[in-house]
Write an enzyme that holds these catalytic residues in place. Structure first.
Site, short mmCIF file in Angstrom:
data_model
loop_
_atom_site.label_atom_id
_atom_site.label_comp_id
_atom_site.label_asym_id
_atom_site.label_seq_id
_atom_site.Cartn_x
_atom_site.Cartn_y
_atom_site.Cartn_z
N GLU A 1 2.74 5.14 -3.85
CA GLU A 1 2.73 6.15 -4.93
C GLU A 1 4.04 6.92 -5.00
OE1 GLU A 1 0.36 5.80 -2.57
OE2 GLU A 1 -0.96 4.62 -3.85
N ASP B 1 -8.73 3.69 -2.08
CA ASP B 1 -9.62 3.98 -0.95
C ASP B 1 -10.94 4.57 -1.43
OD1 ASP B 1 -7.50 3.04 0.41
OD2 ASP B 1 -6.81 4.98 1.14
N ASP C 1 0.86 -1.18 0.00
CA ASP C 1 0.00 0.00 0.00
C ASP C 1 0.91 1.24 0.00
OD1 ASP C 1 -2.23 1.56 0.19
OD2 ASP C 1 -2.84 0.90 2.17
#
Lengths: 454, 905
Positions: free
Chosen positions: B505, B579, B502
């Site tokens: 980015e 999300d 997770d």
């Protein structure tokens, strides 16, 4: 496998060798050869008791030495041992050991413990019921007594109030006279002070004083003159200080009417103001006390009599309040559903703790619950008969609801909490074992199970 | 979402500069000029199969670029350009590791040689004549022709702009300062202030970008001639068919590609999300083509409807070289093949990962895991994987466990392994700066962290507090990271523990746009800005590599779910849409977003069932399970603050509806598995938009709420609250398609219908002409179904024909790559059912399966047969339902290892 494989004893009769087989719970007839042939023919799945062909079927584990049980058909030959006798994995990649005796032993032990828990619990339950009825009697007696005591106190209070009122108006007259005289004196002081520069006040102090000043000017409409303001402030400040001192020790009482000393005190304060720590302490003290000071605080002359009366009045009042509260409390308790024979009543007034690694959970039945210092709510109601005690409106959760907890009640030989959970954010559950939840019926069932050899 | 936290084109200086050029505004930048081909530099190099030439800016003669054109197999044209003589100390980033090593240039020959009398030349593939490319010299223009017609033009609108790398001017003028807007406005035309604004430094909110390399952006326009629709360039929360962002009075922000952790993202925004695939597919009734813009820097794409009608697109990247692939199609399936040729196909998922995943932030202890696991069994709901989010760690130190709540992870994993279930743990790329944490101390001492502009370890804020970020662009660091997954390093891990990446980015809570400073420094002295969109890709790659290498035989396919991605991420693992929220609109956008990912190669993708933020009501969750059951990656997930929502926690009928949806998923596992295998052959999406299957039916081009799994199962999930009925389009009018409602088994002709949608209804239709393999004995998890028999569902078309495939292997290892699998084909034709090895099968016969075919159902069989006989003369028993034209063959019991033929008399 035989056509009877996986069939429970009570259903064996339907699986006798025959030409046809009637699906047990649906209206379909199939050749008997198709029973347990690993293809699902009956919509109800009853033609495949011993295979995994029907997803809605079930398989009977004989489990000799333990307890026979159904498992879903999908557990048959799936590489996981589900029956303790291993009979579900007859055509499987794994070999299952027979664990029925071992497991049966453990289950019997657990079962016996449960029987014991119930037996002990039932004994304790009697005690709780007895205590419950004793408490209820006591509560009624106390209630009666309290109710009787209330009326006399009420009439005493009334008399005292009349007296106090009279004394108070006498005092007001005296006060006004005193104040006029003082104001005249202050006028002089102000002129004197204008000559010397006043040290600057911090914003906070100004604010606080300004507020007091405004209050004062509202009370004394004639004092609106700007020039008068510092005087009023100073006066109030000095008197405040005195009040403080008075509360602390009686030494300063001597200075009480001395203007010079008053001024000194003011200077002391202002000096202190430069010291931020002291300043803030004093500031907060003023902020605290100013709003609560009665208008009449300016004079402490001739207080003896009035003060005494007022004290007495307030004592009486608090005594009345205390008794009324007590009555309310008892009535509240009597209003609760405390179960058959008031069996839950002994739990009232008690608190139970359960410690986890992080917190101590406390439940006080009929009252409140908490997690450490955080409130998890007040007792709201029973739910589901006496199976759940619900506490609600606890401390607000950040980004969530107000905290709440459901206490699940179970039979136990002692009163104890265990197994806390938080299934939703700030919505807790905990289990509570108590003898009060034990029943004869359940014990009977348990014993019956033992008798049937489990 | 607080969109002010994220940049628009207007707030990104390079984009503002580049974009102004096509808004009809006066461009104050002198450097933005026309490029001409220098005629005598044009060369065809037979040895390395390229055409090269130089380009010169018309007015700034020293701005000279060199361009290289190549052809690849399958009709792919590549165009690359960069400075001819770059500055010695500054360089442009070339994207590596995204393209497959296997790609090979093909021979080129002139179609029309460059001649002094002509303003253009053209070339063509040495052997195959799929298409040709024509280059115009002055000004430079490049046109791709397909089937003799102009398909894609390049620089038609003169938006080719290449900011040459330059030295920073030594005299610091006012142009280097922000906030001089007043002065700038006063001197708009002559003063360089505006032009040089944001050249050498840039500010966004409180963040300073030092931009030591100055401006080096690139821009280009491509027009898809005759195109009515463009798709792709995920990830955005918009509909599948991309909307125009400019022209005809439209003033939208261009689509942005810049991987970002967007808190509570909203629907229908062109703003960037967690991942980027710079692939745009154009489609009209005649052809399908695509542009693949290989650039990992921040990128904006404008789309405009122009006359033709055509789609004009404008691509702008902050740095990097110009590197463009033209995929010439001309069909959807050839586009997918071409793109897969370049970037690869999806790693064949292990069977378990196609089952149902149960996640929640946070399952907080071993007891909690046990309780959830038991809950599924108690309610007889199958599931394969239970997930642990960040709280399972010791203070967000990944590879560790919270010893209080997870004192015996090995035992917990063993207990799960009894039922052959798996666990997935989260491992994020931010490393807690704690000297007592072995990962940190080792990474720090080895100098493995990304550096800030001053050369110190980059320090940003994430879940553990102060954190540093490993530089995964360095292969040595990726190897080191991979080695951390070894069982003896990752204490408490086990073979049935898989991984979730997770925040890659990367997410930096206190960084610009919640990400990393662009002037942070990477391996090879590149800036973060050069490769930002690749960070998550490399991280994902290193983690997956770790899962392979932890096993001595290196023969367990990894499963790593990642939030960030780039082109090529499909080779590494699964992706989810981040999300999302427990809202109907988010359920509704899930399929469009997943279709967009699927056509861009990211086929193993899903959206969190139920929505991550908030609390879905029972109806929304039930509908979400129905949709999720027919999406490639199927995971229920919820935020820390959300209420528990395991499927059994709701009132009836909702809980049963959720359970049934999950069970339905498991019955279709053979179809999913076969479809994923076929993707490894041809790169086709696993879930298809209708236009991909019916490319000539114009009215389908905007439909994105309906998916077709493989080419056989159409699903339109209900995504509207309280919907009692719904419009369903069954495509294929042009080919007389028939569809069969899988619940009623009734045939329906292609067309548009209003259908009833009671809560338990999932509108699913099998295409007439298809054959679908199923396993209708559902067990606790996929592993227990491995050897179970198949049910084959044949749906006949109007010609009583049907065909379908079945793929089987060991469901977990890489042995399939050696040909250890079964790839079979069913064909029903002329009253005969043939089951044989698929013509494209490269199996080598080593794999055998204990499974049989226990049932064959044929829908649309017109009349009851007198007998059904196998090759060896065996008569099969069957059942015929006249009212449904349904034929059921009972227990054919053929082994899937052998071939068979059934004759229907």
């Amino acid at each position: 496998i035989t056509p009877q494989y996986g069939v429970a004893p009570e259903e064996l009769e339907f699986y006798k060798e025959n030409k046809v087989f009637n699906c047990l719970r649906s209206n379909k007839e199939i050749p008997f050869s198709q029973v347990n042939d690993d293809y699902c023919d009956c919509p109800d799945g009853t033609d495949e008791p011993g295979t995994a062909a029907c997803s809605n079927g079930h398989f009977w584990c004989t489990n000799k030495g333990h307890k026979g049980a159904y498992i879903p058909s999908s557990y048959v030959n799936d590489g996981v041992c589900d029956c303790c006798d291993g009979s579900d994995e007859y055509k499987s990649s794994i070999k299952c050991e027979n664990k029925c005796n071992e497991l049966g032993e453990a289950t019997r032990k657990k079962h016996n413990e449960e029987v014991e828990r119930y037996t002990n619990g039932l004994k304790k339950k009697k005690e709780m019921e007895e205590e419950g009825s004793r408490i209820i009697k006591e509560k009624f007696v106390t209630l009666e007594t309290l109710k009787k005591e209330i009326d006399p106190i009420k009439s005493e209070i009334k008399e005292l109030e009349v007296l106090v009122e009279r004394k108070r108006s006498e005092k007001d007259d005296e006060e006004k006279r005193l104040k006029d005289a003082k104001d005249a004196e202050k006028q002089k002081d102000t002129q004197k002070e204008e000559a010397t520069p006043t040290p600057t006040n911090t914003e906070e102090t100004v604010e606080g004083e300004a507020k007091v000043g405004n209050d004062d000017s509202n009370n004394n409409n004639n004092d609106n003159d700007e020039d008068l303001k510092p005087t009023v402030e100073e006066k109030l400040t000095s008197e405040l200080l005195e009040t403080v001192s008075k509360g602390k020790d009686n030494e300063n009482n001597n200075n009480h009417n001395n203007n010079n000393n008053n001024n000194n005190n003011i200077n002391t304060i202002r000096k202190d103001n430069d010291n931020s720590e002291n300043k803030s302490i004093l500031d907060s003290f003023y902020k605290l006390i100013v709003p609560f000071l009665p208008n009449s605080f300016v004079s402490f002359k001739d207080m003896g009599n009035l003060e005494g009366l007022e004290n007495e009045l307030s004592n009486k009042k608090s005594s009345l309040k205390q008794k009324q509260d007590e009555i309310e409390k008892i009535e509240k308790v009597l209003g609760y559903d405390t179960g058959v024979n008031n069996v839950f009543l002994p739990l009232n007034g008690k608190c139970f703790d359960f410690k986890t690694k992080e917190y101590t959970y406390t439940v006080c039945p009929f009252d409140k619950a908490s997690q450490g210092h955080t409130s998890l709510g007040k007792f709201e109601s029973w739910k589901d008969g006496h199976n759940q005690m619900v506490f609600e409106n606890g401390q607000q959760c950040w980004g969530g609801p107000k905290r709440s907890i459901k206490v699940f009640m179970e039979c136990g030989s002692e009163n104890e909490l265990y197994d806390v959970n938080e299934p939703g954010k700030c919505e807790y559950t905990i289990k509570f074992r108590t003898p009060a939840m034990c029943t004869e019926e359940h014990l009977k069932v348990l014993k019956l199970e033992s008798d049937h050899g489990l | 979402v607080d969109s002010s936290k994220f940049k628009t084109c207007q707030e990104s200086h390079f984009c503002k500069r580049q974009r102004q050029t096509h808004e009809g505004e006066i461009n104050p930048m002198k450097s933005f000029q026309t490029f001409n081909v220098i005629r005598d530099t044009v060369k065809l190099n037979q040895n390395d199969k390229t055409i090269t030439f130089d380009l010169q800016e018309k007015t700034a003669k020293d701005n000279v670029l060199t361009m290289k054109l190549e052809l690849y197999e399958n009709g792919i044209v590549r165009m690359r350009a960069q400075e001819k003589s770059p500055l010695a100390n500054k360089k442009r980033y070339h994207v590596n590791d995204v393209l497959l090593d296997s790609i090979k240039t093909q021979s080129i020959k002139w179609k029309e040689e460059p001649k002094s009398s002509s303003n253009h030349f053209s070339f063509i593939h040495g052997e195959k004549q799929c298409c040709y490319v024509q280059v115009q010299l002055e000004p430079f223009k490049l046109d791709v022709y397909i089937m003799g017609e102009l398909a894609i033009t390049t620089n038609k609108d003169g938006l080719f702009h290449f900011e040459p790398i330059q030295e920073k001017p030594t005299i610091a003028g006012p142009e280097n300062k922000e906030g001089n807007t007043e002065e700038n406005n006063n001197n708009n035309n002559n003063n360089n202030n505006v032009a040089h604004e944001g050249y050498w430094e840039e500010r966004f909110q409180s963040h300073q970008d030092s931009k030591p390399n100055g401006p080096m952006s690139i821009g280009m326009d491509f027009t898809f001639v005759g195109s009515s629709h463009v798709y792709g360039i995920p990830e955005h929360s918009t509909r599948l068919s991309l909307k125009s962002t400019t022209g005809n009075g439209i003033k939208e922000n261009p689509y942005r590609l810049y991987n970002l952790d967007v808190f509570e993202y909203e629907i229908d925004k062109t703003m960037a999300l967690y991942g980027s695939v710079p692939l745009m597919i154009s489609h009209d009734t005649k052809k399908t083509t695509a542009i693949f813009w290989l650039n990992a820097a921040e990128t904006f794409v404008d789309i405009e409807d122009v006359e033709g009608p055509s789609k004009k697109t404008h691509w702008i990247s902050e740095t990097g070289i110009l590197d463009v692939f033209y995929l010439t199609g001309p069909t959807p399936s050839s586009i997918f093949k071409q793109y897969a040729y370049l970037t690869g196909t999806t790693q064949l998922p292990q069977m378990f990962s196609l089952g149902y995943h149960q996640c929640k932030w946070n399952y907080k202890s071993e007891d909690h895991v046990k309780e959830i696991d038991a809950g599924f069994d108690k309610h007889q709901i199958p599931y394969d994987v239970i997930w642990l989010d960040i709280e399972h760690t010791d203070g967000k130190r990944y590879f560790t466990w919270d010893n209080n709540n997870f004192p015996t992870p090995e035992e917990m994993l063993k207990a799960i392994a009894v039922k052959n279930r798996k666990m997935v743990n989260i491992v994020d790329p931010h490393i807690k700066r704690d000297n007592g944490y072995y990962i940190h101390s080792e990474a720090q001492s080895k100098g493995y962290y990304i550096k800030n502009k001053d050369g110190n370890d980059y320090d940003g804020w994430c879940w553990p507090g102060s954190s540093s970020y490993l530089d995964f662009t360095n292969p040595e660091i990726r190897d080191w990271w991979a080695s951390q997954f070894a069982y003896d390093k990752y204490k408490g891990s086990a073979p049935n523990l898989y991984i979730w990446n997770d925040m890659n980015e990367p997410s930096v809570f206190n960084g610009p746009e919640v990400s990393m400073h662009k002037d942070a420094k990477h391996w090879g002295d590149y800036e973060h800005r050069d490769l930002h969109n690749l960070y998550g890709f490399y991280y994902h790659m290193a983690s997956a590599d770790g899962l392979i290498k932890r096993n001595p035989d290196q023969n367990d396919r990894p499963f790593v779910l990642s939030r960030a991605f780039f082109a090529g991420s499909q080779r590494i693992g699964a992706i989810w849409t981040g999300d999302n929220a427990a809202e109907w609109s988010h359920l509704d956008i899930a399929n469009p977003m997943l279709l967009s990912l699927n056509i861009a190669g990211i086929t193993f993708s899903g959206a969190d069932v139920g929505g991550f933020f908030g609390n879905p009501d029972a109806e929304l969750l039930a509908r979400w399970y129905q949709a999720g059951a027919f999406q490639p990656f199927f995971r229920g997930h919820a935020h820390l603050d959300s209420r528990h929502r395991e499927p059994w926690l709701f009132d009836e009928p909702y809980s049963s509806v959720m359970k049934d949806a999950i069970i339905t998923r498991y019955t279709y596992l053979p179809l999913w598995y076969t479809t994923f295998f076929e993707n490894t052959i041809n790169g086709s999406p696993v879930i298809n938009p209708l236009w991909v299957q019916y490319p000539k039916e114009q009215e389908l081009f905007d439909i994105d709420d309906t998916i077709i799994i493989s080419n056989s199962l159409l699903v339109k999930p209900v995504t509207k609250q309280g919907a009692k009925s719904m419009k369903v389009i069954l495509p294929g009018k042009s080919v007389n398609e028939i569809w069969y409602d899988v619940d009623t088994e009734k045939p329906i002709e292609a067309g548009t219908y209003e259908i009833d949608t009671p809560l338990e209804k999932i509108p699913v239709y099998q295409r007439g002409g298809s054959i679908i393999p199923k396993k209708e004995r559902v067990r606790r998890s996929s592993a227990q179904m491995k050897d179970d028999p198949f049910t084959i569902r044949i749906a006949l078309d109007k010609n009583q024909f049907a065909q379908g495939q079945l793929y089987i292997d060991d469901e977990h290892s890489f042995d399939y790559k050696k040909g250890n699998y079964l790839y079979k084909q069913f064909t029903f034709k002329d009253n005969t059912l043939i089951f044989n090895t698929h013509p494209e099968s490269k199996q080598n016969g080593k794999f055998t399966s204990p499974s049989t075919i226990e049932k064959i159902i044929i829908l649309g069989y017109k009349q009851k047969p007198t007998s059904i006989v196998s090759e060896d003369g065996k008569q099969l028993s069957f059942d015929y339902d006249q009212s449904l034209s349904k034929l059921t063959i009972r227990k054919p019991d053929f082994s899937v290892n052998s071939n068979f033929i059934l004759k229907f008399n």
